[in-house]
Design a protein around this motif. Structure first.
Motif, PDB file in Angstrom:
ATOM      1  N   VAL A  64     -20.910 -37.341   0.450  1.00 38.29           N
ATOM      2  CA  VAL A  64     -19.733 -36.526   0.760  1.00 38.29           C
ATOM      3  C   VAL A  64     -19.676 -36.247   2.258  1.00 38.29           C
ATOM      4  CG1 VAL A  64     -18.668 -34.251   0.449  1.00 38.29           C
ATOM      5  CG2 VAL A  64     -19.503 -35.518  -1.533  1.00 38.29           C
ATOM      6  N   GLY A  65     -20.826 -35.983   2.875  1.00 36.10           N
ATOM      7  CA  GLY A  65     -20.868 -35.762   4.316  1.00 36.10           C
ATOM      8  C   GLY A  65     -20.364 -36.963   5.094  1.00 36.10           C
ATOM      9  N   ILE A  68     -16.573 -36.962   4.716  1.00 33.88           N
ATOM     10  CA  ILE A  68     -15.944 -35.908   5.519  1.00 33.88           C
ATOM     11  C   ILE A  68     -15.912 -36.305   6.992  1.00 33.88           C
ATOM     12  CG2 ILE A  68     -16.163 -33.508   6.293  1.00 33.88           C
ATOM     13  CD1 ILE A  68     -15.146 -33.878   3.345  1.00 33.88           C
ATOM     14  N   LYS A  72     -12.222 -36.298   8.974  1.00 35.01           N
ATOM     15  CA  LYS A  72     -11.868 -35.317  10.003  1.00 35.01           C
ATOM     16  C   LYS A  72     -11.034 -35.983  11.089  1.00 35.01           C
ATOM     17  CE  LYS A  72     -15.641 -32.066   9.463  1.00 35.01           C
ATOM     18  NZ  LYS A  72     -16.894 -31.548  10.041  1.00 35.01           N
ATOM     19  N   LEU A 107     -19.935 -28.872  -3.312  1.00 36.26           N
ATOM     20  CA  LEU A 107     -19.053 -29.096  -2.176  1.00 36.26           C
ATOM     21  C   LEU A 107     -19.012 -27.792  -1.395  1.00 36.26           C
ATOM     22  CD1 LEU A 107     -16.017 -30.897  -3.873  1.00 36.26           C
ATOM     23  CD2 LEU A 107     -17.666 -31.926  -2.312  1.00 36.26           C
ATOM     24  N   GLN A 111     -16.034 -28.591   3.469  1.00 37.48           N
ATOM     25  CA  GLN A 111     -15.759 -29.913   2.894  1.00 37.48           C
ATOM     26  C   GLN A 111     -14.516 -29.844   2.006  1.00 37.48           C
ATOM     27  OE1 GLN A 111     -19.581 -30.487   1.004  1.00 37.48           O
ATOM     28  NE2 GLN A 111     -20.223 -31.918   2.609  1.00 37.48           N
TER      29      GLN A 111
END
Length: 133
Positions: A64-65, A68, A72, A107, A111
């Motif tokens: 997930v990081g 993200i 961004k 999450l 996020q």
């Protein structure tokens, strides 16, 4: 696994790539044959963030990081995509293999804010870890 999927839109998937500036892992075009020989019913665009089965919360958090970090600054592009290409769904999907030990996924609020700003839904299927063997 964890994958960003944009599905069920009328234009060529290359337009999604061009608009977002992200290179997909795979695309499927309506009318092209699937490995089974059946034809794809609709266009899809996929970006795999973690191809192997997710077996713990740390792997999910890392995937997930990674997502993200790529999202961004592209929030306005996802808004444009939703407005002009009108896909039926924009979501991240994952499969999490649960062992006998207590495990979890999460999450963080920052996020969730990025996912919401991009109009991205989140789904996770849970599987028994024994399915890996």
């Amino acid at each position: 696994m964890l994958t960003l999927t944009i599905a069920r839109f009328d234009v060529d998937p290359d337009m999604v790539t061009n608009l977002l500036g992200l290179t997909p892992t795979s695309v499927a075009r309506r009318g092209e044959p699937r490995p089974s020989g059946r034809l794809h019913d609709f266009n899809t665009w996929h970006l795999d963030l973690h191809a192997a089965p997710l077996v713990d919360g740390r792997e999910h958090a890392n995937a997930v990081g990674t997502l993200i970090d790529q999202l961004k600054g592209r929030e306005h592009l996802f808004a444009e995509l939703a407005k002009t290409l009108r896909p039926a769904s924009i979501s991240i999907y994952g499969g999490f293999y649960v062992s006998d030990e207590q495990q979890g996924v999460w999450l963080d609020s920052d996020q969730m804010a990025v996912l919401a700003a991009c109009g991205i839904g989140w789904g996770l299927d849970l599987f028994e870890a024994t399915m890996l063997s």
